[in-house]
Design a protein around this motif. Structure first.
Motif, mmCIF file in Angstrom:
data_model
loop_
_atom_site.group_PDB
_atom_site.id
_atom_site.type_symbol
_atom_site.label_atom_id
_atom_site.label_comp_id
_atom_site.label_asym_id
_atom_site.label_seq_id
_atom_site.Cartn_x
_atom_site.Cartn_y
_atom_site.Cartn_z
ATOM 1 N N SER A 1 35.194 30.683 45.009
ATOM 2 C CA SER A 1 36.380 30.878 43.890
ATOM 3 C C SER A 1 37.715 29.360 44.620
ATOM 4 C CB SER A 1 36.972 31.732 43.900
ATOM 5 O OG SER A 1 36.045 32.417 42.991
ATOM 6 N N ARG A 2 38.907 29.001 44.681
ATOM 7 C CA ARG A 2 39.524 28.357 45.264
ATOM 8 C C ARG A 2 40.253 29.591 45.916
ATOM 9 N NH1 ARG A 2 40.180 26.016 40.388
ATOM 10 N NH2 ARG A 2 42.139 27.560 39.736
ATOM 11 N N ASP A 3 41.102 29.202 46.869
ATOM 12 C CA ASP A 3 42.255 30.227 47.721
ATOM 13 C C ASP A 3 43.150 30.735 46.607
ATOM 14 O OD1 ASP A 3 40.778 28.579 50.311
ATOM 15 O OD2 ASP A 3 42.735 27.646 50.745
ATOM 16 N N ASP A 4 43.179 31.677 47.218
ATOM 17 C CA ASP A 4 44.462 32.638 45.810
ATOM 18 C C ASP A 4 45.403 31.880 45.913
ATOM 19 O OD1 ASP A 4 44.974 34.809 44.747
ATOM 20 O OD2 ASP A 4 45.318 35.989 45.778
ATOM 21 N N ASN A 5 46.246 31.629 47.057
ATOM 22 C CA ASN A 5 47.267 31.086 46.463
ATOM 23 C C ASN A 5 47.236 29.194 46.270
ATOM 24 O OD1 ASN A 5 49.522 30.569 46.321
ATOM 25 N ND2 ASN A 5 50.628 31.171 48.160
ATOM 26 N N ASN A 6 46.995 29.112 45.213
ATOM 27 C CA ASN A 6 47.131 27.696 44.788
ATOM 28 C C ASN A 6 47.690 26.911 43.285
ATOM 29 O OD1 ASN A 6 45.221 26.949 42.357
ATOM 30 N ND2 ASN A 6 44.041 28.745 43.571
ATOM 31 N N VAL A 7 48.675 25.408 43.320
ATOM 32 C CA VAL A 7 49.094 25.532 42.218
ATOM 33 C C VAL A 7 48.986 25.079 41.003
ATOM 34 C CG1 VAL A 7 50.549 24.172 43.701
ATOM 35 C CG2 VAL A 7 49.139 23.238 43.312
ATOM 36 N N TYR B 1 44.078 31.296 35.114
ATOM 37 C CA TYR B 1 43.932 31.494 36.225
ATOM 38 C C TYR B 1 43.052 29.591 36.338
ATOM 39 C CZ TYR B 1 45.653 35.529 37.465
ATOM 40 O OH TYR B 1 47.204 36.277 37.169
ATOM 41 N N GLY B 2 42.432 29.530 34.964
ATOM 42 C CA GLY B 2 40.989 28.521 34.936
ATOM 43 C C GLY B 2 40.082 29.083 35.453
ATOM 44 N N VAL B 3 38.656 28.310 35.831
ATOM 45 C CA VAL B 3 37.524 28.443 35.949
ATOM 46 C C VAL B 3 36.844 28.513 37.478
ATOM 47 C CG1 VAL B 3 35.233 27.106 35.988
ATOM 48 C CG2 VAL B 3 36.881 26.783 33.729
ATOM 49 N N SER B 4 37.824 28.326 38.261
ATOM 50 C CA SER B 4 37.532 28.184 40.246
ATOM 51 C C SER B 4 38.287 29.715 40.325
ATOM 52 C CB SER B 4 37.676 27.109 40.796
ATOM 53 O OG SER B 4 36.692 26.261 39.929
ATOM 54 N N ALA B 5 39.365 30.265 40.259
ATOM 55 C CA ALA B 5 40.071 31.461 40.305
ATOM 56 C C ALA B 5 39.102 32.521 40.458
ATOM 57 C CB ALA B 5 40.752 31.809 39.031
ATOM 58 N N ILE B 6 40.253 33.172 41.943
ATOM 59 C CA ILE B 6 39.365 34.148 42.727
ATOM 60 C C ILE B 6 39.640 35.666 40.774
ATOM 61 C CG2 ILE B 6 40.142 36.329 44.341
ATOM 62 C CD1 ILE B 6 40.335 34.332 46.242
ATOM 63 N N GLU B 7 40.556 35.612 40.946
ATOM 64 C CA GLU B 7 40.803 36.351 39.286
ATOM 65 C C GLU B 7 39.872 36.384 38.421
ATOM 66 O OE1 GLU B 7 44.762 35.947 40.501
ATOM 67 O OE2 GLU B 7 43.305 34.802 40.430
ATOM 68 N N GLU C 1 36.564 34.924 38.837
ATOM 69 C CA GLU C 1 35.124 36.022 39.671
ATOM 70 C C GLU C 1 35.668 36.424 39.558
ATOM 71 O OE1 GLU C 1 32.706 35.148 43.782
ATOM 72 O OE2 GLU C 1 34.671 34.005 43.583
ATOM 73 N N ASP C 2 36.085 37.651 39.674
ATOM 74 C CA ASP C 2 36.355 38.795 40.221
ATOM 75 C C ASP C 2 36.113 40.155 38.702
ATOM 76 O OD1 ASP C 2 37.258 41.496 41.744
ATOM 77 O OD2 ASP C 2 38.998 41.810 40.585
ATOM 78 N N THR C 3 36.806 39.383 37.940
ATOM 79 C CA THR C 3 36.467 39.584 35.941
ATOM 80 C C THR C 3 35.543 40.217 35.614
ATOM 81 O OG1 THR C 3 39.168 38.711 35.773
ATOM 82 C CG2 THR C 3 37.164 38.814 33.644
ATOM 83 N N TYR C 4 34.134 38.554 36.032
ATOM 84 C CA TYR C 4 33.139 38.552 36.008
ATOM 85 C C TYR C 4 32.361 39.931 36.821
ATOM 86 C CZ TYR C 4 33.087 34.928 32.135
ATOM 87 O OH TYR C 4 34.004 34.739 30.757
ATOM 88 N N LEU C 5 32.681 40.076 38.414
ATOM 89 C CA LEU C 5 32.012 41.286 38.611
ATOM 90 C C LEU C 5 32.010 42.657 38.200
ATOM 91 C CD1 LEU C 5 32.622 39.213 42.095
ATOM 92 C CD2 LEU C 5 30.759 38.892 40.948
#
Length: 545
Positions: free
Chosen positions: A228-234, A310-316, A318-322
């Motif tokens: 995923s992308r970095d946690d803090n992004n625009v 958050y979008g497709v490549s967000a840590i949020e 990824e964490d949701t699917y895990l």
């Protein structure tokens, strides 16, 4: 003596062989699982992080379609759930969007609103719903009809439309969550006059506070979320009260400014909460316990709320699917115990997928766009003024469709097809519109492949507009954070379809299949008539024979 022994062993062999070739017994429970906004590549992208007993269990023990797609436009939630369960497209089942402009009522309508009914479960108006706008039967209806209205069908989702439309017209119940300051699971008087005791009990023991009076932290060390992308992004949205879209998220604080219990919809615990209610339904309704086949239509919606923000490549994401993987593992184990490993069949799919955040794609120099409704409407009004000397010919612009004011067109002595064609010819000059066709073209031309075929499958002669537009790929109507869906491009159409359990082979296929193939396949498994609008095919390679 030897001859008698020979006959004995021969008969034994024949009996065993015949038994082996018998058709599998029908499942006592069918579970349809729809994961809102799940792209197919979420199966592969996070594969090494999933456990053994969730997604990987049904992938290993079931049959996965790796090239399954939606075959129509628009790819929205209500349309997806309807198409999965009816085996047909909006051209037949009539659910053309979540909300759409009703050219007969002259106003925008919501897919499951129905003022003929009242809320059961609280005093709000949020239960005034029914499946009346779904014009064909669902597989859930066909199962009831085949069993002389015996057996039970239950629909469950945080979203009303995702519970109501899959459950069909003959359901025993559909339940959805009323958040805000209410915090109850509710239904409509379309189904019943009073909540069952098990639902009342669940609402009284409601543990939503336990899920919200906590902090959303990543399941694993945040540094390990390399996919995923970095946690803090625009490119990501924020909850109200957050300065940046980062972990950890103090839900106990955030709930006060984000709709209180509505916040549960937008965090992974919303999926866990939905699974809790589904398990209570299985016990409370004794699903899978009779000689008949019951049906549980279950939809997980929090994945969609989180994806939008958050979008497709967000840590949020990824964490949701895990976390959802764990919820599924727990649900499968529960089904094993309560219904029996060999007594249920399930399918898992999604109602649509999603595009990468267009602003993120733009930052990578990948073509992507944003479109503003007001700008395209202004363009269209200038067009009608230029060619027909009127700005009153357009009644509504929504869902990439133009609805003409037919009374005004006729009053001015204009031809409706001429006006529509001119708009279609001109609107492709608008910067974000790629293609446009008229309703007349949809009715007189047969598109057999490509995106215009998808548009045609989504076109309903009675309800759709007079001009239909298709934007460029990766185009959204929204702000520059988060994502959405609705197109006929592969990022929105490619979803997982996995069959598992009683009557299902083990394996996978890369053949192209459509979402409309699920209902006839399950119908064939159950040996019942397919829904009455079905135009999908039976996926024979997934079924044991």
């Amino acid at each position: 003596m030897k001859f008698k022994l020979f006959l004995f062993f021969l008969l034994t062999f024949l009996i065993v062989a015949c038994c082996k070739n018998e058709a599998p017994k029908k499942p006592k429970l069918v579970v349809g699982i729809v994961i809102d906004q799940m792209r197919y590549d979420y199966l592969t992208r996070y594969a090494d992080r999933y456990g053994k007993n969730g997604f990987n269990r049904i992938l290993k023990g079931g049959f996965s379609l790796e090239n399954a797609h939606y075959n129509y436009i628009p790819t929205y939630t209500a349309v997806g759930h309807s198409s999965i369960y009816t085996g047909t497209t909006p051209s037949e089942h009539g659910i053309i969007s979540n909300n759409w402009y009703d050219k007969f009522l002259k106003k925008s309508i919501y897919c499951v609103d129905d003022n003929n009914y009242i809320t059961i479960g609280n005093n709000t108006k949020n239960g005034k719903k029914s499946p009346k706008r779904l014009l064909t039967t669902a597989i859930t209806d066909q199962l009831h009809l085949a069993q002389n209205m015996k057996g039970k069908t239950i629909g469950i989702s945080i979203k009303d439309r995702s519970a109501i439309l899959p459950a069909g017209h003959t359901a025993n119940a559909a339940y959805w969550y009323d958040g805000g300051n209410i915090n109850t699971w509710i239904t409509s008087s379309f189904y019943m006059d009073k909540l069952p005791k098990w639902v009342e009990g669940f609402n009284k023991k409601n543990n939503a506070d336990d899920y919200l009076n906590t902090t959303w932290e990543t399941l694993y060390d945040i540094k390990t979320y390399s996919k995923s992308r970095d946690d803090n992004n625009v490119f990501e949205g924020k909850f109200t009260g957050q300065k940046s879209p980062i972990f950890p998220k103090d839900l106990k604080v955030l709930r006060t400014k984000n709709g209180n219990f509505n916040l549960l919809k937008s965090v992974p615990a919303g999926n866990t909460f939905t699974a809790d209610f589904a398990k209570a339904a299985i016990i409370g309704e004794n699903l899978g316990k009779s000689d008949l086949t019951d049906f549980l239509a279950l939809s997980f919606s929090s994945t969609d709320y989180i994806g939008h923000k958050y979008g497709v490549s967000a840590i949020e994401t990824e964490d949701t699917y895990l976390r959802l993987d764990r919820d599924l593992a727990d649900l499968f184990s529960f089904l094993d115990k309560e219904v029996g490993k060999d007594n249920y069949t399930l399918f898992l799919t999604a109602d649509h997928a999603a595009v990468h955040v267009p602003a993120y794609l733009q930052s990578l120099k990948v073509p992507a766009h944003y479109l503003k409704t007001k700008e395209i409407r202004d363009f269209l009004l200038k067009t009608t003024k230029k060619y027909f000397n009127s700005t009153e010919l357009i009644e509504n612009v929504s869902n990439y469709q133009i609805f003409l004011n037919k009374e005004k067109v006729e009053f001015l002595g204009l031809d409706i097809n001429t006006v529509a064609q001119k708009l279609a010819d001109e609107v492709v000059n608008f910067s974000e519109i790629y293609k446009a066709v008229t309703a007349r073209t949809m009715q007189t031309t047969n598109f057999t492949t490509g995106i215009l075929n998808s548009l045609q499958n989504g076109y309903n002669q009675k309800f759709s507009g007079d001009v239909l537009m298709i934007p460029y790929p990766a185009t959204l109507m929204r702000g520059r954070t988060g994502t959405s869906h609705g197109s006929g491009y592969s990022y929105d159409t490619h979803v997982p379809i996995i069959f598992y359990g009683n009557g299902i082979k083990k394996g996978s296929s890369t053949k192209r299949y459509n979402i409309t193939d699920i209902a006839p396949t399950i119908s064939n498994l159950l040996q019942i008539e397919a829904p009455n609008g079905t135009n999908g095919i039976i996926i024979d390679e997934v079924l044991k024979r």
